[in-house]
Design a protein around this motif. Structure first.
Motif, short mmCIF file in Angstrom:
data_model
loop_
_atom_site.label_atom_id
_atom_site.label_comp_id
_atom_site.label_asym_id
_atom_site.label_seq_id
_atom_site.Cartn_x
_atom_site.Cartn_y
_atom_site.Cartn_z
N GLY A 37 59.61 29.35 4.28
CA GLY A 37 59.29 30.65 3.68
C GLY A 37 60.32 31.17 2.71
N GLU A 38 61.34 30.38 2.43
CA GLU A 38 62.40 30.83 1.53
C GLU A 38 61.98 30.64 0.07
N VAL A 39 62.06 31.72 -0.69
CA VAL A 39 61.75 31.67 -2.11
C VAL A 39 63.09 31.57 -2.85
N TYR A 45 57.60 30.91 -5.81
CA TYR A 45 56.92 30.63 -4.54
C TYR A 45 57.82 29.90 -3.56
N SER A 46 57.48 30.08 -2.29
CA SER A 46 58.10 29.31 -1.22
C SER A 46 57.33 28.00 -1.04
N ILE A 47 57.89 27.11 -0.27
CA ILE A 47 57.18 25.86 0.05
C ILE A 47 55.87 26.18 0.74
N TRP A 48 55.89 27.12 1.67
CA TRP A 48 54.66 27.50 2.37
C TRP A 48 53.59 27.95 1.39
N GLN A 49 53.94 28.81 0.46
CA GLN A 49 52.95 29.30 -0.49
C GLN A 49 52.39 28.18 -1.35
N LEU A 50 53.23 27.23 -1.75
CA LEU A 50 52.75 26.10 -2.55
C LEU A 50 51.79 25.22 -1.75
N TYR A 79 43.53 32.34 -4.09
CA TYR A 79 44.14 31.01 -4.18
C TYR A 79 45.62 30.99 -3.79
N TRP A 80 46.22 32.16 -3.62
CA TRP A 80 47.65 32.22 -3.30
C TRP A 80 47.85 33.10 -2.08
N PRO A 81 48.56 32.58 -1.06
CA PRO A 81 48.82 33.41 0.12
C PRO A 81 49.83 34.50 -0.20
N LYS A 82 49.69 35.62 0.43
CA LYS A 82 50.63 36.71 0.25
C LYS A 82 51.89 36.49 1.09
N GLU A 83 51.72 35.90 2.27
CA GLU A 83 52.85 35.64 3.16
C GLU A 83 53.70 34.53 2.57
N THR A 84 55.01 34.66 2.67
CA THR A 84 55.89 33.61 2.14
C THR A 84 56.11 32.49 3.14
N ALA A 85 55.80 32.73 4.41
CA ALA A 85 56.04 31.71 5.44
C ALA A 85 54.85 31.63 6.38
N PRO A 86 54.67 30.46 7.01
CA PRO A 86 53.61 30.38 8.03
C PRO A 86 53.99 31.24 9.22
N LYS A 87 52.98 31.68 9.96
CA LYS A 87 53.24 32.52 11.15
C LYS A 87 54.03 31.76 12.20
N ASN A 88 53.75 30.47 12.29
CA ASN A 88 54.41 29.66 13.31
C ASN A 88 54.22 28.18 12.96
N GLU A 89 54.79 27.32 13.77
CA GLU A 89 54.70 25.87 13.53
C GLU A 89 53.26 25.38 13.58
N LYS A 90 52.47 25.97 14.46
CA LYS A 90 51.06 25.56 14.58
C LYS A 90 50.32 25.80 13.26
N GLN A 91 50.54 26.95 12.64
CA GLN A 91 49.86 27.23 11.37
C GLN A 91 50.28 26.22 10.30
N TRP A 92 51.55 25.87 10.27
CA TRP A 92 52.04 24.87 9.31
C TRP A 92 51.34 23.53 9.55
#
Length: 158
Positions: A37-39, A45-50, A79-92
């Protein structure tokens, strides 16, 4: 090998292999959770957002390619998530699994015995399966390069 099989194999190579670049799967391998989630400075964008953007866009292309009742998504908001990081490992992990599963669903469209790679979709504006395959490959490759760049900036590239 006939021309359709050769074409489908070439499209599968574009979708699954890295060719001149690292593969998507190599780019997302072993990323520390605290970096997802680090931008980085000067990056949008963060890795999660990409990664989530790749998932959303790929799903949209798959839906467009198989659904005659396709409903266009709202660009760019859908097409782009607002959150910069996943909620948890499961979402990733679920996001990565969905990318893999839906890519294989798209490949099944290409491999279908009755697939006409160049027949325009009835609901499109001249788009066809071949074009959509190249679009997925190009889009994923472009953003994979961004993932690699972000990982290098964050000092988490192997």
């Amino acid at each position: 090998m006939d021309i359709k099989k050769q074409t489908v194999q070439s499209l599968k190579d574009l979708l699954l292999k890295g060719n001149a670049h690292v593969t998507f799967w190599d780019a997302v391998k072993h990323i520390p959770a605290d970096k997802l989630g680090e931008v980085p400075p000067n990056m949008p964008y963060s890795i999660w957002q990409l990664v989530e953007h790749i998932r959303l866009a790929q799903w949209d292309i798959l839906d467009f390619s198989r659904n005659p009742d396709y409903k266009e998504m709202n660009w760019p908001h859908d097409y782009w998530p607002k959150e910069t990081a996943p909620k948890n490992e499961k979402q990733w992990k679920d996001t990565l699994e969905q990318i893999k599963d839906e890519l294989h669903e798209f490949i099944q469209l290409l491999e279908a015995p009755d697939a006409d790679l160049f027949a325009p979709f009835p609901h499109g504006d001249g788009q066809h399966l071949f074009r959509e395959a190249v679009l997925i490959a190009d889009h994923t490759s472009y953003h994979t390069g961004e993932i690699v760049a972000v990982r290098r900036i964050l000092n988490c590239w192997p």
